[in-house]
Design an enzyme around this catalytic site. Structure first.
Site, PDB file in Angstrom:
ATOM      1  N   ASP A  23      54.224 -48.638  18.491  1.00 17.94           N
ATOM      2  CA  ASP A  23      53.185 -48.178  19.085  1.00 17.94           C
ATOM      3  C   ASP A  23      51.786 -48.872  19.108  1.00 17.94           C
ATOM      4  O   ASP A  23      51.565 -49.638  17.668  1.00 17.94           O
ATOM      5  CB  ASP A  23      52.742 -46.753  18.562  1.00 17.94           C
ATOM      6  CG  ASP A  23      52.017 -45.918  19.639  1.00 17.94           C
ATOM      7  OD1 ASP A  23      51.869 -46.152  20.613  1.00 17.94           O
ATOM      8  OD2 ASP A  23      51.721 -44.944  18.850  1.00 17.94           O
ATOM      9  N   TRP A  28      45.842 -52.153  21.311  1.00 17.31           N
ATOM     10  CA  TRP A  28      45.312 -53.573  21.078  1.00 17.31           C
ATOM     11  C   TRP A  28      44.780 -54.559  22.211  1.00 17.31           C
ATOM     12  O   TRP A  28      43.722 -55.161  21.674  1.00 17.31           O
ATOM     13  CB  TRP A  28      46.623 -54.277  20.572  1.00 17.31           C
ATOM     14  CG  TRP A  28      46.700 -55.599  20.087  1.00 17.31           C
ATOM     15  CD1 TRP A  28      46.624 -56.032  18.635  1.00 17.31           C
ATOM     16  CD2 TRP A  28      46.493 -56.867  20.625  1.00 17.31           C
ATOM     17  NE1 TRP A  28      46.507 -57.595  18.732  1.00 17.31           N
ATOM     18  CE2 TRP A  28      46.647 -57.849  19.819  1.00 17.31           C
ATOM     19  CE3 TRP A  28      46.669 -57.254  22.041  1.00 17.31           C
ATOM     20  CZ2 TRP A  28      46.588 -59.315  20.089  1.00 17.31           C
ATOM     21  CZ3 TRP A  28      46.719 -58.543  22.503  1.00 17.31           C
ATOM     22  CH2 TRP A  28      46.646 -59.458  21.738  1.00 17.31           C
ATOM     23  N   ASN A  71      58.961 -42.906  29.378  1.00 14.03           N
ATOM     24  CA  ASN A  71      58.149 -44.090  29.725  1.00 14.03           C
ATOM     25  C   ASN A  71      57.828 -44.271  31.104  1.00 14.03           C
ATOM     26  O   ASN A  71      57.233 -44.819  31.727  1.00 14.03           O
ATOM     27  CB  ASN A  71      58.403 -45.312  29.048  1.00 14.03           C
ATOM     28  CG  ASN A  71      57.914 -45.411  27.453  1.00 14.03           C
ATOM     29  OD1 ASN A  71      58.523 -46.081  26.749  1.00 14.03           O
ATOM     30  ND2 ASN A  71      56.890 -44.552  27.100  1.00 14.03           N
ATOM     31  N   ARG A  74      54.676 -43.891  33.223  1.00 19.41           N
ATOM     32  CA  ARG A  74      53.500 -44.791  33.364  1.00 19.41           C
ATOM     33  C   ARG A  74      53.606 -45.278  34.652  1.00 19.41           C
ATOM     34  O   ARG A  74      54.417 -45.336  35.364  1.00 19.41           O
ATOM     35  CB  ARG A  74      53.990 -45.812  32.193  1.00 19.41           C
ATOM     36  CG  ARG A  74      53.958 -45.396  30.796  1.00 19.41           C
ATOM     37  CD  ARG A  74      54.089 -46.243  29.688  1.00 19.41           C
ATOM     38  NE  ARG A  74      53.998 -45.932  28.243  1.00 19.41           N
ATOM     39  CZ  ARG A  74      53.712 -46.509  27.231  1.00 19.41           C
ATOM     40  NH1 ARG A  74      53.517 -47.991  27.247  1.00 19.41           N
ATOM     41  NH2 ARG A  74      53.621 -45.997  25.962  1.00 19.41           N
TER      42      ARG A  74
END
Length: 243
Positions: A23, A28, A71, A74
């Site tokens: 994760d 980041w 997911n 997304r």
């Protein structure tokens, strides 16, 4: 014949099976004013570092949560980027996995992916099927609740057909229907990025696993971080409900 000694750290035995919820790729990238795709790309480099480190440390099985069944929610562009990186990893790292005698496994219903991705995965699984070394399991379109539902449906069908006595269903019966049946019991689950939840990952398998939540974002996670996690595991006392 004598049993080979388990690898040791300063804190104790190395876990046989480690799972990681990878994760923090998006955060980041955001910290660096980069698109999320850059974070996912950096995350693939972390996968490469950590899988190599796990082999060097003597970990028998490493399971990575790469794409959950949730997911799909997304944006389509991000899902496409993730599929592209999956193809990149297989094409670029399969030769190394074969050379290092790694057994590749996939958890989840990856048949939902595009035909070219499915073909690459099928080929990678076939080409590593005969290997006898450590296992690298990738969770793709995986959800633990769905896994448990499928196991229950299979056992129910067997009972309905008269092939199984419902009263005989036990822990072992369920575990034989799980996608991790070829893996050692889960010893340690790590989640990066500071979040403290399992996110529908290996819920049954984590019943007695040690859980470790670290603040490091996944693209920054490396061999030293894995070693620190293993050392922390070695300091834990696993009582399994006993004293």
């Amino acid at each position: 014949m004598a049993t080979a000694a388990r690898p040791q750290t300063a804190g104790g035995a190395v876990p046989r099976h480690v799972a990681i919820i990878m994760d923090g790729n998006g955060r980041w990238a955001k910290k660096r004013l980069l698109p999320r795709a850059a974070g996912h790309k950096a995350g693939v480099e972390a996968v490469r570092r950590v899988t190599r480190a796990a082999r060097a440390m003597g970990i028998e099985a490493l399971t990575l949560y790469a794409f959950s069944s949730e997911n799909w929610r997304r944006p389509a562009e991000e899902v496409s980027d993730l599929m592209g990186l999956l193809k990149f990893f297989i094409r670029n790292d399969l030769a190394e996995l074969i050379r290092e005698n790694v057994r590749l496994r996939v958890l989840g219903d990856y048949a939902r992916f595009s035909a070219d991705v499915v073909a690459l995965i099928d080929d990678a699984l076939a080409r590593t099927a005969g290997n006898t070394g450590p296992i690298l399991a990738i969770a793709l379109n995986y959800g633990a609740q769905a896994e448990l539902v499928r196991a229950a449906q299979t056992l129910a069908a067997q009972a309905q057909a008269g092939e199984l006595d419902p009263a005989a269903i036990d822990v072992g019966s369920i575990e034989r229907e799980l996608e991790t049946r070829e893996l050692p019991p889960l010893d340690l689950m790590i989640r990066t990025s500071g979040e403290h939840r399992l996110s529908n990952f290996l819920l049954w398998q984590a019943a007695y696993a040690e859980l470790l939540f670290v603040d490091t974002l996944w693209p920054d996670f490396g061999a030293d971080d894995l070693a620190a996690a293993i050392e922390a595991f070695g300091q834990r006392q696993r009582r399994y409900g006993g004293l």
